[in-house]
Design a protein around this motif. Structure first.
Motif, PDB file in Angstrom:
ATOM      1  N   THR A 166     -12.941   0.840  -5.443  1.00  0.00           N
ATOM      2  CA  THR A 166     -13.345   1.266  -4.106  1.00  0.00           C
ATOM      3  C   THR A 166     -14.306   2.443  -4.205  1.00  0.00           C
ATOM      4  OG1 THR A 166     -11.154   0.633  -3.294  1.00  0.00           O
ATOM      5  CG2 THR A 166     -12.502   2.001  -1.840  1.00  0.00           C
TER       6      THR A 166
ATOM      7  N   LEU B 279       0.824  -1.206   0.000  1.00  0.00           N
ATOM      8  CA  LEU B 279       0.000   0.000   0.000  1.00  0.00           C
ATOM      9  C   LEU B 279       0.861   1.260   0.000  1.00  0.00           C
ATOM     10  CD1 LEU B 279      -2.780  -1.188   2.434  1.00  0.00           C
ATOM     11  CD2 LEU B 279      -3.092  -0.600   0.020  1.00  0.00           C
TER      12      LEU B 279
ATOM     13  N   LEU C  72      -7.000   1.842   3.453  1.00  0.00           N
ATOM     14  CA  LEU C  72      -7.166   0.747   2.502  1.00  0.00           C
ATOM     15  C   LEU C  72      -6.652  -0.587   3.025  1.00  0.00           C
ATOM     16  CD1 LEU C  72      -5.958   2.634  -0.702  1.00  0.00           C
ATOM     17  CD2 LEU C  72      -8.328   2.084  -0.090  1.00  0.00           C
TER      18      LEU C  72
ATOM     19  N   ARG D 250      -9.186   0.114  -8.296  1.00  0.00           N
ATOM     20  CA  ARG D 250      -9.601  -0.938  -7.371  1.00  0.00           C
ATOM     21  C   ARG D 250     -11.114  -1.080  -7.269  1.00  0.00           C
ATOM     22  NH1 ARG D 250      -5.393  -2.093  -3.607  1.00  0.00           N
ATOM     23  NH2 ARG D 250      -6.948  -2.657  -2.051  1.00  0.00           N
TER      24      ARG D 250
ATOM     25  N   VAL E  97     -14.795   3.975   1.379  1.00  0.00           N
ATOM     26  CA  VAL E  97     -13.909   4.881   2.108  1.00  0.00           C
ATOM     27  C   VAL E  97     -14.642   6.196   2.339  1.00  0.00           C
ATOM     28  CG1 VAL E  97     -11.789   6.252   2.023  1.00  0.00           C
ATOM     29  CG2 VAL E  97     -11.758   3.865   1.285  1.00  0.00           C
TER      30      VAL E  97
ATOM     31  N   ASP F 206      -8.825  -3.534   2.790  1.00  0.00           N
ATOM     32  CA  ASP F 206      -9.478  -3.614   1.481  1.00  0.00           C
ATOM     33  C   ASP F 206     -10.980  -3.331   1.597  1.00  0.00           C
ATOM     34  OD1 ASP F 206      -9.476  -3.908  -1.253  1.00  0.00           O
ATOM     35  OD2 ASP F 206      -9.782  -6.071  -1.209  1.00  0.00           O
TER      36      ASP F 206
ATOM     37  N   ILE G  16      -7.306   5.304  -7.069  1.00  0.00           N
ATOM     38  CA  ILE G  16      -7.661   4.089  -6.323  1.00  0.00           C
ATOM     39  C   ILE G  16      -9.107   3.702  -6.613  1.00  0.00           C
ATOM     40  CG2 ILE G  16      -8.083   3.215  -3.985  1.00  0.00           C
ATOM     41  CD1 ILE G  16      -5.578   4.958  -3.188  1.00  0.00           C
TER      42      ILE G  16
END
Length: 229
Positions: free
Chosen positions: A198, A130, A161, A196, A168, A164, A192
């Protein structure tokens, strides 16, 4: 696309049952899908912080339903809520809240340590991965108080993160940074989000940053006053 967060009729009152009972959220409906990048805006006192605390499972609503990844959080006890919060939600704040005497690596490891109880090599590898992702490999053994504000906020993003998370929550994450550092931190969160998948919910007063988000939701006097792209 998977639904990460759903709020149905969320209300929040304080001093319930007393003559000074006050309702500050008046029936909030909001849905976030995987990969969403949403800016939450509104004047001071509008209810943003209360709403963020409820979404982050730090406070319970007085009425309404809140689901994380389809799970009704109203059915969960405190221990189960704590576990869900630790694994499904990452937090980035205006102030980084790093442990100043710990290294960058140790700070990123903290959520994993809280979840698993003791450190191991897998946690170190995850933290290093990370820190590499946020461009801080060279600083992983630096103490947090020996880093710039922008670097500290990057460590805070890496920490958010660590487990995972699907979601967020970033509360004014660029508020204490200079313009260049703020832009870099925002760009990192956006990368990100795209790489990812997210989901990000970003509280900001910065119109320029909000304009770079996929959605903007405005809260005024405890209600959603508008939404746009």
């Amino acid at each position: 696309m998977a639904e990460v967060l759903r709020l149905d009729g969320i209300r929040k009152s304080y001093n319930v049952g007393t003559p000074v009972e006050t309702e500050v959220l008046h029936g909030i409906d909001l849905t976030l899908q995987a990969r969403d990048f949403l800016a939450l805006m509104g004047p001071s006192g509008s209810g943003k912080s209360t709403l963020l605390n409820i979404i982050g499972l730090l406070d319970r609503p007085t009425a309404g339903r809140l689901a994380i990844n389809g799970e009704d959080t109203g059915e969960l006890g405190d221990a189960a809520l704590t576990q869900l919060r630790g694994r499904a939600i990452g937090f980035v704040f205006q102030y980084h809240y790093l442990i100043s005497a710990f290294t960058a690596r140790e700070n990123v490891m903290m959520p994993m340590l809280v979840d698993r109880g003791r450190p191991d090599s897998a946690m170190e590898r995850r933290a290093d991965e990370l820190l590499d992702r946020v461009g801080l490999s060279r600083w992983r053994n630096n103490s947090a108080n020996n880093m710039s504000g922008g670097q500290q906020q990057r460590v805070a993003i890496a920490r958010a993160l660590a487990m995972d998370p699907d979601l967020v929550l970033a509360d004014e994450p660029t508020g204490n940074l200079d313009t260049k550092s703020a832009d870099d931190v925002f760009a990192l969160m956006r990368e990100i989000n795209r790489e990812r998948g997210t989901t990000f919910l970003l509280v900001t007063h910065n119109d320029d940053l909000a304009a770079r988000c996929d959605r903007i939701v405005r809260v005024v006097d405890g209600v959603i006053a508008g939404e746009g792209n």
